[in-house]
Design an enzyme around this catalytic site. Structure first.
Site, mmCIF file in Angstrom:
data_model
loop_
_atom_site.group_PDB
_atom_site.id
_atom_site.type_symbol
_atom_site.label_atom_id
_atom_site.label_comp_id
_atom_site.label_asym_id
_atom_site.label_seq_id
_atom_site.Cartn_x
_atom_site.Cartn_y
_atom_site.Cartn_z
ATOM 1 C CG ASP A 115 -1.876 -0.450 8.087
ATOM 2 O OD1 ASP A 115 -2.723 0.448 7.935
ATOM 3 O OD2 ASP A 115 -1.891 -1.512 7.444
ATOM 4 C CB THR A 174 2.670 0.585 5.962
ATOM 5 O OG1 THR A 174 1.304 0.345 6.348
ATOM 6 C CG2 THR A 174 3.562 0.199 7.122
ATOM 7 N N GLY A 181 0.835 -1.214 0.000
ATOM 8 C CA GLY A 181 0.000 0.000 0.000
ATOM 9 C C GLY A 181 0.860 1.250 0.000
ATOM 10 C CG MET A 186 -7.819 2.427 5.740
ATOM 11 S SD MET A 186 -6.677 2.725 4.389
ATOM 12 C CE MET A 186 -7.685 2.190 3.019
ATOM 13 C CG ASP A 206 4.455 -7.436 7.569
ATOM 14 O OD1 ASP A 206 3.733 -6.816 6.760
ATOM 15 O OD2 ASP A 206 3.995 -8.235 8.401
ATOM 16 N N GLY A 207 5.241 -7.553 4.288
ATOM 17 C CA GLY A 207 5.136 -8.414 3.100
ATOM 18 C C GLY A 207 6.273 -8.098 2.135
ATOM 19 C CG ASP A 224 1.391 -2.910 10.203
ATOM 20 O OD1 ASP A 224 2.284 -2.240 9.650
ATOM 21 O OD2 ASP A 224 0.642 -3.674 9.577
ATOM 22 N NE ARG A 274 -6.481 -5.876 4.761
ATOM 23 C CZ ARG A 274 -6.497 -5.490 3.488
ATOM 24 N NH1 ARG A 274 -7.647 -5.337 2.856
ATOM 25 N NH2 ARG A 274 -5.378 -5.287 2.839
ATOM 26 N NE ARG A 300 -1.266 -4.835 -0.807
ATOM 27 C CZ ARG A 300 -2.036 -3.772 -0.538
ATOM 28 N NH1 ARG A 300 -2.980 -3.418 -1.393
ATOM 29 N NH2 ARG A 300 -1.865 -3.089 0.568
HETATM 30 P P1 ADP Z 1 3.196 -4.708 2.651
HETATM 31 O O1 ADP Z 1 4.589 -4.653 2.182
HETATM 32 O O2 ADP Z 1 2.596 -3.347 2.849
HETATM 33 O O3 ADP Z 1 3.033 -5.624 3.852
HETATM 34 P P2 ADP Z 1 2.008 -6.792 0.964
HETATM 35 O O4 ADP Z 1 1.844 -7.759 2.085
HETATM 36 O O5 ADP Z 1 0.903 -6.639 0.009
HETATM 37 O O6 ADP Z 1 2.304 -5.301 1.472
HETATM 38 O O7 ADP Z 1 3.334 -7.213 0.189
HETATM 39 C C1 ADP Z 1 3.794 -6.477 -0.915
HETATM 40 C C2 ADP Z 1 4.377 -7.410 -1.947
HETATM 41 O O8 ADP Z 1 5.506 -8.093 -1.392
HETATM 42 C C3 ADP Z 1 3.464 -8.539 -2.420
HETATM 43 O O9 ADP Z 1 2.605 -8.151 -3.435
HETATM 44 C C4 ADP Z 1 4.439 -9.573 -2.907
HETATM 45 O O10 ADP Z 1 4.868 -9.299 -4.223
HETATM 46 C C5 ADP Z 1 5.603 -9.393 -1.951
HETATM 47 N N1 ADP Z 1 5.508 -10.407 -0.893
HETATM 48 C C6 ADP Z 1 4.647 -10.436 0.139
HETATM 49 N N2 ADP Z 1 4.797 -11.556 0.874
HETATM 50 C C7 ADP Z 1 5.790 -12.255 0.284
HETATM 51 C C8 ADP Z 1 6.415 -13.523 0.544
HETATM 52 N N3 ADP Z 1 6.063 -14.278 1.597
HETATM 53 N N4 ADP Z 1 7.410 -13.927 -0.289
HETATM 54 C C9 ADP Z 1 7.781 -13.170 -1.341
HETATM 55 N N5 ADP Z 1 7.213 -11.979 -1.652
HETATM 56 C C10 ADP Z 1 6.251 -11.531 -0.856
HETATM 57 O O1 F6P Z 2 -1.685 -1.446 4.636
HETATM 58 C C1 F6P Z 2 -2.225 -0.206 4.388
HETATM 59 C C2 F6P Z 2 -3.727 -0.305 4.155
HETATM 60 O O2 F6P Z 2 -4.188 0.977 3.825
HETATM 61 C C3 F6P Z 2 -4.540 -0.901 5.281
HETATM 62 O O3 F6P Z 2 -4.798 -0.001 6.349
HETATM 63 C C4 F6P Z 2 -5.785 -1.316 4.552
HETATM 64 O O4 F6P Z 2 -6.438 -2.349 5.241
HETATM 65 C C5 F6P Z 2 -5.245 -1.799 3.237
HETATM 66 O O5 F6P Z 2 -3.996 -1.155 3.049
HETATM 67 C C6 F6P Z 2 -6.128 -1.521 2.050
HETATM 68 O O6 F6P Z 2 -5.521 -2.073 0.929
HETATM 69 P P1 F6P Z 2 -5.953 -1.833 -0.582
HETATM 70 O O7 F6P Z 2 -4.982 -0.878 -1.153
HETATM 71 O O8 F6P Z 2 -5.791 -3.184 -1.203
HETATM 72 O O9 F6P Z 2 -7.354 -1.330 -0.601
#
Ligand code: ADP
Ligand code: F6P
Length: 320
Positions: A128, A126, A11, A170, A103-104, A130, A172, A72
């Protein structure tokens, strides 16, 4: 370290541009080539590379969103996707990567490090707030202030009509935004995903406040705690008091970053490149105890930052 890449992922968050600017300008000051990777890991897979110079980041410190755009990417989560991304990195000669996201995104950074050995440093971006290893993420302060601006306005109409307002914000999996806006906005109650709420108690409180002359209330609900519409419906059903819902949604993700987010992003960007220049990898920069600090990405992804639920008592006391 000769050539570094920078990407934003997950995000978007206000202040990501200030972080990109800091990474680019610090890299250039250290004699590095800097490549902007568009659309996060999706762009890494597809070779959406943009050479950056000091001028390419002019005038963006106050812009919301991310000039590199974000995404994503499901494909990147697969071993085939990671192999494709690793090949792009090797072909381009990138030896360090700065990942601005949550963290993703760090899981992705560790995966690409494992696959091709590129050095990776994370910057927490982010709304959040978090992420383990930092007290503040880039974007949180701006999102809180954006939500607060709306809540202040909602209070005007709530008071004029003697209504209860449920405001969904926001978050989740995390109640950081909800708790911060509840305190700063003088909300009467806050529901967060980390704490089981008691609807009957909340309705009885609303009735008690009303009997003491407090005719309007603001109830903040983090999106992960419950649906705001369900909370509003239950309050009306149990108390018979007119209740309205306002879902703030994605407005919280946009807008010009606050001074705090710009400053945080600049320090984080500078420090991230400094770590790469020292040959460090698998770290995230963060703010702990008011100081910039580097934490192992493995520790950061081990668990989300827990919220301080004692803040809920402060909200309760202020509501009386
Ligand atoms: P955030 O970084 O805000 O936590 P996401 O969880 O959507 O957002 O992760 C962002 C991107 O990072 C994902 O679309 C994916 O491409 C990559 N990613 C997330 N989790 C993994 C994972 N376990 N292994 C490899 N890539 C990942
Ligand atoms: O992680 C940031 C965030 O804005 C969260 O607070 C919310 O739940 C989520 O992203 C919304 O994601 P999307 O961009 O997929 O609507």
């Amino acid at each position: 370290m000769n050539k570094i890449g920078v990407l934003t992922s997950g995000g978007d968050a206000p202040g990501m541009n200030a972080a990109i600017r800091a990474v680019v300008r610090t890299g250039i000051s250290k004699g590095m080539e800097v490549i902007g990777i568009e659309k996060g890991y999706e762009g890494l897979l597809n070779g959406l590379f943009r050479p950056m110079n000091a001028h390419s980041v002019s005038g963006i410190i106050d812009d919301g969103g991310t000039i590199l755009r974000t995404a994503r990417s499901m494909e990147f989560k697969t071993p085939e996707g990671q192999a494709k991304a690793a090949k792009r990195i090797e072909d381009t000669g990138i030896d360090g990567l700065v990942v601005i996201g949550g963290d993703g995104s760090y899981r992705g950074a560790l995966a690409i490090h494992e696959t091709c050995g590129v050095k990776v440093i994370g910057i927490p971006g982010t709304i959040d707030n978090d992420i383990n290893g930092t007290e503040y993420t880039i974007g949180f302060d701006t999102a809180v202030n954006t939500a607060l601006e709306s809540i202040d306005k909602i209070r005007d109409t709530a008071a004029s009509h003697d209504r209860i307002f449920v405001v969904e914000v926001m978050g989740r999996l995390n109640g950081s935004i909800a708790m911060e806006v509840a305190i700063a906005g003088g909300a009467e109650a806050v529901l967060i995903p980390e704490f089981k709420h008691d609807m009957i108690k909340l309705c009885r409180n609303i009735e008690a406040w009303r009997s003491r002359g407090k005719m309007s209330c603001i109830i903040i609900v983090a999106e992960g705690a419950a649906r705001g519409s369900d909370i509003a419906a239950t309050i009306t059903q149990v108390t018979g008091i007119e209740t309205r819902l306002s879902v703030l949604g994605h407005v919280q993700r946009g807008g010009s970053p606050s001074a705090k987010d710009r400053s945080l992003a600049t320090h984080f960007g500078y420090y991230a490149v400094d770590l790469l220049a020292q040959g460090k990898t698998n770290l995230m920069v963060g703010m702990l105890g008011g100081c910039i600090h580097a934490s192992p990405l493995e520790d950061v992804i081990a668990g989300g930052r827990s919220v301080d639920t004692s803040v809920l008592n402060v909200v309760d006391v202020m509501a009386t």
